[in-house]
Design a protein around this motif. Structure first.
Motif: not given
Length: 100
Positions: A48-76
């Motif tokens: 299940d973790a592998g399936d979820r991580s694959t889905a998350a990576v696919d979503t990040a590839r489709r929406n790179p700007g949103t993924a970068a914003g989320l990572v920046a917010c998490a870092g802040l």
């Protein structure tokens, strides 16, 4: 249908029903033991973790700007105390008058 069937036939039917019920119960217990074994639980969790991580990576590839914003917010968020300490005013040390 007779109102008072043969007692031997009733006992045989009851034993047959009990045997069938015992077999069903044994199968159910075996299935539960298999599903609740620690190895099976761990395998399902990893899958299940592998399936979820694959889905998350696919979503990040489709929406790179949103993924970068989320990572920046998490870092802040994680660095909020260090960032806040940069903006705090330092109070000058007050000298203590000792008059005796």
């Amino acid at each position: 249908m007779a109102t008072n069937p043969d007692p031997a036939a009733q006992i045989a039917a009851a034993e047959h029903d009990a045997t069938i019920a015992r077999e069903r119960l044994s199968r159910t217990v075996a299935q539960l033991q298999d599903r609740l074994s620690p190895k099976q639980i761990a395998r399902r969790a990893v899958r299940d973790a592998g399936d979820r991580s694959t889905a998350a990576v696919d979503t990040a590839r489709r929406n790179p700007g949103t993924a970068a914003g989320l990572v920046a917010c998490a870092g802040l968020f994680l660095a909020r105390h260090r960032i806040a300490s940069l903006f705090r005013r330092r109070r000058p040390k007050q000298s203590v008058n000792k008059t005796a």
